[in-house]
Design an enzyme around this catalytic site. Structure first.
Site, PDB file in Angstrom:
ATOM      1  N   TYR A  19       0.003  -1.126 -12.248  1.00  0.00           N
ATOM      2  CA  TYR A  19      -1.405  -1.106 -12.650  1.00  0.00           C
ATOM      3  C   TYR A  19      -1.589  -0.434 -14.018  1.00  0.00           C
ATOM      4  O   TYR A  19      -2.582   0.225 -14.277  1.00  0.00           O
ATOM      5  CB  TYR A  19      -2.269  -0.436 -11.552  1.00  0.00           C
ATOM      6  CG  TYR A  19      -2.066  -1.077 -10.202  1.00  0.00           C
ATOM      7  CD1 TYR A  19      -2.569  -2.343  -9.954  1.00  0.00           C
ATOM      8  CD2 TYR A  19      -1.315  -0.455  -9.197  1.00  0.00           C
ATOM      9  CE1 TYR A  19      -2.345  -2.973  -8.728  1.00  0.00           C
ATOM     10  CE2 TYR A  19      -1.090  -1.077  -7.983  1.00  0.00           C
ATOM     11  CZ  TYR A  19      -1.608  -2.335  -7.750  1.00  0.00           C
ATOM     12  OH  TYR A  19      -1.380  -2.963  -6.548  1.00  0.00           O
ATOM     13  N   GLU A  37       3.765  -6.770   1.513  1.00  0.00           N
ATOM     14  CA  GLU A  37       3.250  -7.079   0.166  1.00  0.00           C
ATOM     15  C   GLU A  37       3.240  -5.843  -0.729  1.00  0.00           C
ATOM     16  O   GLU A  37       2.201  -5.466  -1.267  1.00  0.00           O
ATOM     17  CB  GLU A  37       1.813  -7.616   0.270  1.00  0.00           C
ATOM     18  CG  GLU A  37       1.624  -8.816   1.154  1.00  0.00           C
ATOM     19  CD  GLU A  37       0.149  -9.166   1.380  1.00  0.00           C
ATOM     20  OE1 GLU A  37      -0.741  -8.348   1.042  1.00  0.00           O
ATOM     21  OE2 GLU A  37      -0.111 -10.255   1.894  1.00  0.00           O
ATOM     22  N   PRO A  38       4.369  -5.171  -0.917  1.00  0.00           N
ATOM     23  CA  PRO A  38       4.348  -3.962  -1.749  1.00  0.00           C
ATOM     24  C   PRO A  38       4.152  -4.283  -3.233  1.00  0.00           C
ATOM     25  O   PRO A  38       4.680  -5.278  -3.734  1.00  0.00           O
ATOM     26  CB  PRO A  38       5.732  -3.342  -1.517  1.00  0.00           C
ATOM     27  CG  PRO A  38       6.605  -4.490  -1.127  1.00  0.00           C
ATOM     28  CD  PRO A  38       5.724  -5.481  -0.415  1.00  0.00           C
ATOM     29  N   GLY A  39       3.403  -3.470  -3.906  1.00  0.00           N
ATOM     30  CA  GLY A  39       3.211  -3.609  -5.343  1.00  0.00           C
ATOM     31  C   GLY A  39       3.640  -2.315  -6.029  1.00  0.00           C
ATOM     32  O   GLY A  39       4.755  -2.189  -6.547  1.00  0.00           O
ATOM     33  N   GLY A  87       0.766  -1.244   0.000  1.00  0.00           N
ATOM     34  CA  GLY A  87       0.000   0.000   0.000  1.00  0.00           C
ATOM     35  C   GLY A  87       0.791   1.285   0.000  1.00  0.00           C
ATOM     36  O   GLY A  87       0.211   2.358  -0.162  1.00  0.00           O
ATOM     37  N   CYS A  94     -13.397   4.785 -28.512  1.00  0.00           N
ATOM     38  CA  CYS A  94     -14.681   5.471 -28.639  1.00  0.00           C
ATOM     39  C   CYS A  94     -15.413   5.548 -27.305  1.00  0.00           C
ATOM     40  O   CYS A  94     -16.402   4.850 -27.073  1.00  0.00           O
ATOM     41  CB  CYS A  94     -15.530   4.768 -29.696  1.00  0.00           C
ATOM     42  SG  CYS A  94     -14.670   4.722 -31.266  1.00  0.00           S
ATOM     43  N   TYR A 151      -9.951   5.783 -12.169  1.00  0.00           N
ATOM     44  CA  TYR A 151      -9.863   6.460 -10.875  1.00  0.00           C
ATOM     45  C   TYR A 151      -9.684   7.963 -11.017  1.00  0.00           C
ATOM     46  O   TYR A 151      -9.398   8.617 -10.020  1.00  0.00           O
ATOM     47  CB  TYR A 151      -8.616   6.014 -10.098  1.00  0.00           C
ATOM     48  CG  TYR A 151      -8.337   4.559  -9.963  1.00  0.00           C
ATOM     49  CD1 TYR A 151      -9.248   3.689  -9.362  1.00  0.00           C
ATOM     50  CD2 TYR A 151      -7.113   4.044 -10.377  1.00  0.00           C
ATOM     51  CE1 TYR A 151      -8.930   2.347  -9.192  1.00  0.00           C
ATOM     52  CE2 TYR A 151      -6.797   2.707 -10.202  1.00  0.00           C
ATOM     53  CZ  TYR A 151      -7.719   1.862  -9.612  1.00  0.00           C
ATOM     54  OH  TYR A 151      -7.395   0.545  -9.432  1.00  0.00           O
TER      55      TYR A 151
HETATM   56  C1  PLP Z   1      -3.126  -4.921  -4.255  1.00  0.00           C
HETATM   57  C2  PLP Z   1      -2.616  -5.574  -3.013  1.00  0.00           C
HETATM   58  C3  PLP Z   1      -1.339  -5.311  -2.543  1.00  0.00           C
HETATM   59  C4  PLP Z   1      -0.419  -4.311  -3.197  1.00  0.00           C
HETATM   60  O1  PLP Z   1      -0.854  -3.012  -3.010  1.00  0.00           O
HETATM   61  P1  PLP Z   1       0.063  -1.774  -3.479  1.00  0.00           P
HETATM   62  O2  PLP Z   1      -0.742  -0.604  -3.115  1.00  0.00           O
HETATM   63  O3  PLP Z   1       0.270  -1.915  -4.928  1.00  0.00           O
HETATM   64  O4  PLP Z   1       1.333  -1.862  -2.697  1.00  0.00           O
HETATM   65  C5  PLP Z   1      -0.903  -6.006  -1.433  1.00  0.00           C
HETATM   66  N1  PLP Z   1      -1.703  -6.895  -0.804  1.00  0.00           N
HETATM   67  C6  PLP Z   1      -2.949  -7.168  -1.221  1.00  0.00           C
HETATM   68  C7  PLP Z   1      -3.766  -8.156  -0.498  1.00  0.00           C
HETATM   69  C8  PLP Z   1      -3.454  -6.508  -2.331  1.00  0.00           C
HETATM   70  O5  PLP Z   1      -4.695  -6.766  -2.738  1.00  0.00           O
END
Ligand code: PLP
Length: 414
Positions: A370, A273-275, A239, A342, A316
């Site tokens: 994303y 869990e960083p994305g 997050g 379109c 968003y």
């Molecule tokens: C999407 C998600 C993440 C990653 O979130 P980011 O905001 O991209 O870091 C981590 N854990 C879970 C369960 C998610 O659904």
């Protein structure tokens, strides 16, 4: 956006000029920097040095095999939400033993597969899912490793579409129901209670909501310990936000500091869990201006990328910085940056003051997270190519889809 620079008036990713990449690979095209990806991972590793911690990269942010294999080689685990993502992780050389499986709708097939492959943990999002996992484990004569993903009812103060830790969200098990479910799970022959997980939302710019959620999670872990349920893992989710425009975005050292302080001296292993924060500012979307259109109210720059390539603005109202790839002597005007799709919602930026002409290249920045993973074939548009830049080398890590790819799985009725 990191590892981006202007050399002789031309935008470069690492040592490569973007016009060169456009000539070689065409547009629209996602361009990633290997150095930026590595540096982002290193930031987390440095912040977690000396702690028993595992970084499980959230695959949904960007699931290209090149990125997954890079992170696997840097020691990361993975947070997945589908069997497709699990297959990608394994194809990229990732270790099933470092995979956590999140998501509210895991199918029986997905659970069976993940259990057979030996993933580290199912992050369970409901009692019904726990029961399904238990039944499948019993049928396979296995013990399924589980954590409950609890919903701590904390407001992450981010966009409503990307907040996940409020009572009214679909995610997780209400934290005040979790203790009773843990007690039942701990008595099962086919469940191995491994940990607790929470993830409250995305693009979080300050650490306070995550710290608040962590405090609730730790209090529950302590209650469970007094019930005789010892946890091995504390998964505090992902997050962390990034800078898209002028946000005061945190770095792992500051964002994780309150979480590390709150967990100091504890025996559980930490999982994150960083994305977005690992890939977002390591990628851009390269696009070419097809037409300029002077309207009576607005000017439009119609580019060859669209909402099917990068959906975040349409979905968003997300902001992505958009910059010309080369300096020019045209007059700067405010443009709506729109694609060929379109839909009136097909925009990439509003009222951007740019000095551009038809044929110019634009870079849509901070598009590494994303971006490609949310792309579609809407309007029968082939998906863009993806290129990974490494110093002075460019690797095509996903070829552009062909027209034939668009309907390869379809058939006419006789
Ligand atoms: C999407 C998600 C993440 C990653 O979130 P980011 O905001 O991209 O870091 C981590 N854990 C879970 C369960 C998610 O659904």
């Amino acid at each position: 956006m990191n590892h981006l620079s202007v050399v002789d008036g031309i935008l470069h990713v690492e040592q490569l000029a973007l016009p060169e990449l456009a000539r070689t690979f065409g547009t629209p095209c996602y361009v990633y920097s290997r150095a930026a990806l590595g540096a982002a991972m290193q930031g987390y590793k440095d912040a977690l040095a000396g702690r028993d911690a595992l970084i499980c990269y959230a695959v949904k942010a960007n699931s290209n095999l090149a990125i997954l294999s890079l992170f696997a080689r840097l020691g990361a685990g993975f947070d997945i939400v589908s069997r497709g993502e699990l297959a990608r992780v394994l194809a990229a050389g990732g270790d099933a033993g470092k995979v956590v499986f999140s998501g509210v709708g895991k199918s029986a097939t997905e659970i069976r597969e993940a259990l057979s492959l030996g993933i580290m943990c199912f992050n369970v999002e409901s009692e019904a899912e726990l029961e399904r996992i238990e039944n499948i484990a019993a049928a396979l004569k296995k013990r399924a490793p589980v954590a409950l993903r609890v919903n701590p009812d904390v407001d992450p103060r981010t966009h409503p579409y990307i907040s996940t830790g409020l009572r009214n969200n679909k995610f997780g098990i209400a934290i005040d129901q979790a203790r009773a479910i843990y007690r039942r799970a701990s008595q099962s022959q086919h469940l191995a209670v491994r940990g607790i997980a929470c993830h409250i939302g995305s693009q979080l710019l300050d650490a306070e909501p995550a710290a608040e959620a962590a405090a609730k999670v730790l209090a529950l872990a302590d209650q469970l310990a007094s019930d005789g349920i010892a946890l091995q893992n504390l998964d505090l989710g992902g997050g962390m936000g990034i800078r898209y425009l002028d946000e005061d975005a945190p770095v792992p050292a500051t964002y994780l500091a309150p979480l590390l302080a709150a967990t100091a001296g504890r025996s559980e292993r930490l999982v994150f869990e960083p994305g977005r924060s690992l890939v977002g500012n390591a990628g851009l979307l390269l696009t070419r201006v097809e037409y300029l259109k002077r309207g009576t109210e607005k000017n439009f720059a119609v580019v060859d990328a669209a909402m099917n390539d990068l959906m975040r603005p349409a979905l968003y109202d997300a902001y992505h910085d958009i910059v010309p790839v080369a300096a020019s002597r045209h007059t700067a005007l405010p443009y709506e940056i729109v694609g060929p799709v379109c839909e009136s919602g097909d925009f990439l930026g509003h009222a951007r003051k740019l000095a551009i002409a038809a044929g110019d290249l634009l870079a849509i920045l901070s598009a590494g997270a994303y971006g490609m993973t949310m792309s579609s074939n809407y309007n029968s548009r082939p998906r863009a190519a993806e290129v990974l830049v490494d110093g002075a080398a460019a690797h095509l890590v996903r070829r552009r889809e062909s027209i034939a790819d668009l309907y390869a799985g379809e058939s006419s009725v006789p």
